[in-house]
Design an enzyme around this catalytic site. Structure first.
Site, PDB file in Angstrom:
ATOM      1  N   ASN A  11      22.139  12.919  -9.820  1.00  0.00           N
ATOM      2  CA  ASN A  11      22.590  11.633  -9.602  1.00  0.00           C
ATOM      3  C   ASN A  11      21.985  10.507  -8.790  1.00  0.00           C
ATOM      4  O   ASN A  11      22.116  10.796  -7.559  1.00  0.00           O
ATOM      5  CB  ASN A  11      24.328  11.875  -9.191  1.00  0.00           C
ATOM      6  CG  ASN A  11      24.832  10.426  -9.357  1.00  0.00           C
ATOM      7  OD1 ASN A  11      24.408   9.329  -9.555  1.00  0.00           O
ATOM      8  ND2 ASN A  11      26.032  10.478  -8.275  1.00  0.00           N
ATOM      9  N   TRP A  12      21.217   9.820  -9.428  1.00  0.00           N
ATOM     10  CA  TRP A  12      20.315   9.135  -8.579  1.00  0.00           C
ATOM     11  C   TRP A  12      20.901   7.864  -7.891  1.00  0.00           C
ATOM     12  O   TRP A  12      20.514   7.044  -7.307  1.00  0.00           O
ATOM     13  CB  TRP A  12      19.174   8.290  -9.477  1.00  0.00           C
ATOM     14  CG  TRP A  12      18.032   9.488  -9.952  1.00  0.00           C
ATOM     15  CD1 TRP A  12      18.124  10.997  -9.744  1.00  0.00           C
ATOM     16  CD2 TRP A  12      17.261   9.351 -10.789  1.00  0.00           C
ATOM     17  NE1 TRP A  12      17.132  11.554 -10.127  1.00  0.00           N
ATOM     18  CE2 TRP A  12      16.569  10.559 -11.033  1.00  0.00           C
ATOM     19  CE3 TRP A  12      16.560   8.286 -11.458  1.00  0.00           C
ATOM     20  CZ2 TRP A  12      15.328  10.820 -12.001  1.00  0.00           C
ATOM     21  CZ3 TRP A  12      15.560   8.566 -12.413  1.00  0.00           C
ATOM     22  CH2 TRP A  12      14.879   9.581 -12.539  1.00  0.00           C
ATOM     23  N   LYS A  13      22.519   7.586  -8.357  1.00  0.00           N
ATOM     24  CA  LYS A  13      22.968   6.650  -7.778  1.00  0.00           C
ATOM     25  C   LYS A  13      22.156   5.068  -7.963  1.00  0.00           C
ATOM     26  O   LYS A  13      21.535   4.966  -8.919  1.00  0.00           O
ATOM     27  CB  LYS A  13      23.313   6.667  -6.306  1.00  0.00           C
ATOM     28  CG  LYS A  13      24.220   8.048  -6.190  1.00  0.00           C
ATOM     29  CD  LYS A  13      24.852   8.581  -4.851  1.00  0.00           C
ATOM     30  CE  LYS A  13      25.287   9.846  -5.049  1.00  0.00           C
ATOM     31  NZ  LYS A  13      26.245  10.140  -3.558  1.00  0.00           N
ATOM     32  N   HIS A 102      33.499   9.344 -10.419  1.00  0.00           N
ATOM     33  CA  HIS A 102      32.584   9.661  -9.226  1.00  0.00           C
ATOM     34  C   HIS A 102      33.557   9.092  -7.694  1.00  0.00           C
ATOM     35  O   HIS A 102      34.008   8.095  -8.063  1.00  0.00           O
ATOM     36  CB  HIS A 102      31.059   9.137  -9.123  1.00  0.00           C
ATOM     37  CG  HIS A 102      30.414   9.732  -8.020  1.00  0.00           C
ATOM     38  ND1 HIS A 102      30.543   9.061  -6.919  1.00  0.00           N
ATOM     39  CD2 HIS A 102      29.488  10.760  -8.053  1.00  0.00           C
ATOM     40  CE1 HIS A 102      29.828   9.810  -5.781  1.00  0.00           C
ATOM     41  NE2 HIS A 102      29.046  10.733  -6.534  1.00  0.00           N
ATOM     42  N   GLU A 104      32.759   7.698  -5.319  1.00  0.00           N
ATOM     43  CA  GLU A 104      32.145   6.257  -4.909  1.00  0.00           C
ATOM     44  C   GLU A 104      32.826   5.139  -5.936  1.00  0.00           C
ATOM     45  O   GLU A 104      32.797   4.025  -5.489  1.00  0.00           O
ATOM     46  CB  GLU A 104      30.540   6.202  -5.089  1.00  0.00           C
ATOM     47  CG  GLU A 104      29.989   6.866  -3.679  1.00  0.00           C
ATOM     48  CD  GLU A 104      28.658   7.475  -3.810  1.00  0.00           C
ATOM     49  OE1 GLU A 104      27.992   7.210  -4.827  1.00  0.00           O
ATOM     50  OE2 GLU A 104      28.225   8.574  -3.200  1.00  0.00           O
ATOM     51  N   GLU A 174      33.012  17.565  -5.743  1.00  0.00           N
ATOM     52  CA  GLU A 174      32.618  16.859  -4.596  1.00  0.00           C
ATOM     53  C   GLU A 174      33.579  16.483  -3.375  1.00  0.00           C
ATOM     54  O   GLU A 174      34.074  15.363  -3.607  1.00  0.00           O
ATOM     55  CB  GLU A 174      31.941  15.557  -5.289  1.00  0.00           C
ATOM     56  CG  GLU A 174      30.803  15.923  -6.290  1.00  0.00           C
ATOM     57  CD  GLU A 174      29.779  14.704  -6.477  1.00  0.00           C
ATOM     58  OE1 GLU A 174      28.658  15.095  -6.381  1.00  0.00           O
ATOM     59  OE2 GLU A 174      30.019  13.464  -6.530  1.00  0.00           O
ATOM     60  N   GLY A 180      26.551  12.729   0.930  1.00  0.00           N
ATOM     61  CA  GLY A 180      25.889  11.736   1.922  1.00  0.00           C
ATOM     62  C   GLY A 180      25.785  11.936   3.305  1.00  0.00           C
ATOM     63  O   GLY A 180      25.264  11.032   3.940  1.00  0.00           O
ATOM     64  N   SER A 220      25.782  16.804  -0.432  1.00  0.00           N
ATOM     65  CA  SER A 220      24.522  17.209   0.484  1.00  0.00           C
ATOM     66  C   SER A 220      23.891  18.375   0.214  1.00  0.00           C
ATOM     67  O   SER A 220      23.701  19.526   1.087  1.00  0.00           O
ATOM     68  CB  SER A 220      25.195  17.017   2.133  1.00  0.00           C
ATOM     69  OG  SER A 220      25.600  15.973   2.359  1.00  0.00           O
ATOM     70  N   GLY A 241      22.820  14.426  -5.375  1.00  0.00           N
ATOM     71  CA  GLY A 241      22.292  13.034  -4.896  1.00  0.00           C
ATOM     72  C   GLY A 241      20.947  12.922  -4.207  1.00  0.00           C
ATOM     73  O   GLY A 241      20.299  13.049  -5.210  1.00  0.00           O
ATOM     74  N   GLY A 242      21.192  12.837  -3.001  1.00  0.00           N
ATOM     75  CA  GLY A 242      19.914  12.409  -2.339  1.00  0.00           C
ATOM     76  C   GLY A 242      18.803  13.080  -2.561  1.00  0.00           C
ATOM     77  O   GLY A 242      17.502  12.553  -2.765  1.00  0.00           O
TER      78      GLY A 242
HETATM   79  P1  13P Z   1      24.429  13.869  -1.906  1.00  0.00           P
HETATM   80  O1  13P Z   1      23.789  15.012  -2.317  1.00  0.00           O
HETATM   81  O2  13P Z   1      23.415  12.422  -1.500  1.00  0.00           O
HETATM   82  O3  13P Z   1      25.437  14.003  -0.706  1.00  0.00           O
HETATM   83  O4  13P Z   1      25.493  13.002  -2.971  1.00  0.00           O
HETATM   84  C1  13P Z   1      26.259  13.951  -3.862  1.00  0.00           C
HETATM   85  C2  13P Z   1      26.846  13.355  -4.803  1.00  0.00           C
HETATM   86  O5  13P Z   1      27.558  12.488  -4.645  1.00  0.00           O
HETATM   87  C3  13P Z   1      26.302  13.360  -6.224  1.00  0.00           C
HETATM   88  O6  13P Z   1      27.014  12.815  -7.214  1.00  0.00           O
END
Ligand code: 13P
Length: 257
Positions: A11-13, A102, A104, A174, A180, A220, A241-242
């Site tokens: 997930n590149w956000k 998600h 967020e 999640e 994050g 994470s 994510g990251g």
């Molecule tokens: P991180 O891996 O950056 O913590 O993000 C997780 C996430 O929200 C994937 O959708």
């Protein structure tokens, strides 16, 4: 390790312009040619809307074994919704997976359980697979309310669906405190919640649905944590994510065992 196909999703956000996205696909493609995925594993990447078309072209022209995913879509078929993107538009780009709900989006854009259900509905109607995100805050976990929260989120999105449909869905657990923050859930916590999620799917939609549905862990995830998480019985993949923004680290996660 489960017998379900593992799905590892990036997930590149709100990261990577379409140029950067193309560079990512070229790099990942070379890495996968050198060291392919083992059997029973699948990958998806979820670029921003502006990069979907470029990533689709790059994946298809190079025959890269990675599915295309989106991060969100609107719950209506079409209409006067300035700035929104429909499920049909995604399907036309050969999108296979759409992340819905998600944390967020729930947190910053006010998405409710009812809205998340409506988004899952339209994704399914267009023959794509929703990746439905659920998870608790730190305060909820500390108050012993993690299972209550996740159970309610699941019931809202899964109830009154045919078991075969639920069996084809992906649930991403999640925990919000792990996203994050660099604070990955322990593989034991991830397994416990994944087992709880599977049991809840069983209550809501029956044993076959629980057996078929895939449950990802997200929060994470890094290359050095991935193997331990993937070895857990009820963890059928990862939502990254990251660490999915860099082709090498995503490839390392994809190969982890
Ligand atoms: P991180 O891996 O950056 O913590 O993000 C997780 C996430 O929200 C994937 O959708």
């Amino acid at each position: 390790m489960s017998e379900r196909e593992l799905l590892i999703s990036g997930n590149w956000k709100m990261n990577h312009t379409h140029f950067e996205a193309i560079q990512f696909v070229q790099a990942l493609s070379a890495l996968l040619r050198a060291t392919p995925l083992r059997a029973g594993r699948a990958l998806s990447v979820h670029p921003a809307f502006t990069a979907l078309r470029s990533v689709q072209t790059a994946l298809e022209s190079d025959g890269v074994p990675v599915a295309l995913g989106a991060q969100n879509c609107h719950e209506s078929e079409k209409g006067a919704f300035t700035g929104e993107v429909s499920a049909e538009m995604l399907k036309k780009l050969n999108v296979s997976y759409v992340i819905v709900g998600h944390s967020e989006r729930r947190q910053h854009f006010g998405e409710t359980d009812e809205l998340v259900r409506a988004k899952a509905d339209i994704v399914l109607r267009h023959a794509m697979t929703p990746i439905v995100c659920v998870g608790e805050t730190l305060a909820e976990r500390e108050a012993g309310e993690a299972k209550g929260k996740v159970g309610r989120q699941l019931e809202a999105v899964l109830s009154a669906r045919p078991p075969a449909v639920v069996a084809g869905m992906v649930i991403a657990y999640e925990p919000i405190w792990a996203i994050g923050t660099g604070r990955t859930a322990s593989s034991e916590d991830a397994q416990q919640m994944a087992a709880f999620i599977r049991a809840t799917i069983g209550h809501v939609a029956g044993a076959d649905a629980a057996e078929g549905a895939r449950i990802q862990y997200g929060g994470s995830v890094t290359p050095d944590k991935a193997g331990e998480l993937l070895r857990r019985r009820d963890v059928d993949g990862l939502l990254v994510g990251g660490a999915s923004l860099d082709a090498e680290s995503f490839h390392e996660i994809a190969l982890a065992r």
